[in-house]
Design an enzyme around this catalytic site. Structure first.
Site, PDB file in Angstrom:
ATOM      1  N   ASP A 120       0.835  -1.198   0.000  1.00 16.32           N
ATOM      2  CA  ASP A 120       0.000   0.000   0.000  1.00 16.32           C
ATOM      3  C   ASP A 120       0.870   1.249   0.000  1.00 16.32           C
ATOM      4  OD1 ASP A 120      -2.256  -1.590   0.130  1.00 16.32           O
ATOM      5  OD2 ASP A 120      -2.373  -1.504   2.319  1.00 16.32           O
ATOM      6  N   SER A 121       0.329   2.345  -0.521  1.00 16.16           N
ATOM      7  CA  SER A 121       1.091   3.593  -0.557  1.00 16.16           C
ATOM      8  C   SER A 121       1.469   4.059   0.852  1.00 16.16           C
ATOM      9  CB  SER A 121       0.288   4.682  -1.271  1.00 16.16           C
ATOM     10  OG  SER A 121      -0.958   4.890  -0.633  1.00 16.16           O
TER      11      SER A 121
END
Length: 349
Positions: A120-121
């Site tokens: 995930d970012s």
């Protein structure tokens, strides 16, 4: 006598000075010669420098095109895994002096680069990268074990199951103890069933659920599916925060785990911080290259070192350099979603 010598010297100087106008053309030509020679020398030196630079870039380009295998980079918080891969590609292209992506679209593909296992970012840590024939090994990296350090926050639930989302629910957590958390972890260890989060790379009708959610479209949760947790332990508890050390198999979502733990404790929870410390044989401390090490030479060394970490059946033979007449580089990104048997291949340049 001295006066006579002085007079002769003076006369001689006067004669030389007087004769200057008569030889001005010759003198001017003589004076002009050194600058012309210096300019020619400078041009020649510049040409040699450019030639040497081209030779150096050509050598780097050849080396880049010959890279093949699997290595790891350190992904920071912020960029998506695909964005980080693009940043890596741009650095390698610039170092090798390769042409612009727009120009290379018309040329033959000569290099593949991709990552195995989306982070995930908002997460950081190990991101495994395949280059050349190493992209074929990414599926094994996807299905292999991974290890995470996750910091969860009790009392708040969000639509994304982490701190980047909108708070959807709040519940008390003041009665929860360390013993309570440790007592339920066994329920989430071993072969278990898990419902993936709505904000995920899983797809519906060819589109990611997270994309559909961001558009405000109605999305139904995917059914629970079997996943594996090899080990799970509580490292720290400072209400409302708790830190978990998790080792799991492919297709497992830490955000779902933390959310499920909150529900099991009659409260709710979301992921505050997430770090992938290990993926397959690659660890964050020993193998993940920081951005200042994203060079052709450093990656070549890492590929050589990491080849010994891979199982014999996955080890790659040293590849031969591409044919010398290949002048350009085109890239294929292979982004493998963090799900079993589902991968998206994005061809770009």
């Amino acid at each position: 006598m001295a006066a006579a010598e002085a007079a002769v010297l003076s006369s001689s100087l006067e004669t030389d000075t007087a004769s200057v106008p008569e030889t001005a053309g010759t003198a001017a030509a003589t004076a002009a010669t050194p600058p012309v020679s210096a300019a020619a020398a400078a041009v020649a030196a510049a040409a040699r420098t450019r030639s040497e630079a081209r030779g150096s870039k050509a050598a780097l380009a050849t080396k880049l095109l010959s890279l093949s295998g699997v290595f790891a980079v350190h992904k920071p918080k912020g960029p998506t895994s695909a964005e980080l891969l693009n940043r890596l590609k741009e650095k390698l292209l610039a170092e090798a002096g390769m042409p612009s992506p727009e120009w290379t679209k018309r040329k033959k593909q000569t290099l593949k680069i991709g990552h195995g296992g989306t982070l995930d970012s908002a997460a950081r840590g190990v991101l495994v990268v395949g280059i050349g024939r190493g992209t074929k090994m990414l599926t094994s990296m996807l299905s292999g074990s991974k290890r995470y350090i996750a910091i969860g926050e009790l009392g708040k639930a969000t639509d994304t199951l982490d701190s980047t989302g909108k708070v959807t629910e709040e519940k008390p957590y003041d009665k929860i103890t360390q013993e309570d958390i440790e007592g339920i972890l066994q329920k989430f260890t071993g072969n278990i069933m898990q419902v993936p989060p709505l904000y995920s790379a899983l797809k519906k009708d060819g589109q990611r659920l997270s994309t559909l959610m961001k558009r405000g479209e109605a999305v139904e949760a995917k059914p629970a599916r079997p996943v594996t947790v090899y080990s799970l332990s509580l490292q720290k508890f400072q209400p409302p925060f708790f830190t978990l050390d998790v080792e799991c198999g492919g297709g497992f979502y830490i955000r779902s785990l933390v959310s499920d733990i909150g529900k099991e404790l009659s409260s709710c929870a979301n992921v505050l911080e997430l770090t992938r410390t290990k993926q397959g044989p690659f660890t964050l401390e020993e193998h993940a290259l920081p951005e200042d090490k994203w060079t052709i030479d450093d990656i070549a060394q890492s590929l050589e070192h990491c080849s010994s970490l891979l199982p014999a059946e996955l080890a790659l033979k040293k590849s031969k350099p591409e044919e010398s007449n290949e002048q350009v580089l085109s890239c294929e990104y292979i982004t493998l979603d963090e799900t079993k048997g589902e991968d998206a291949i994005i061809k770009t340049c």
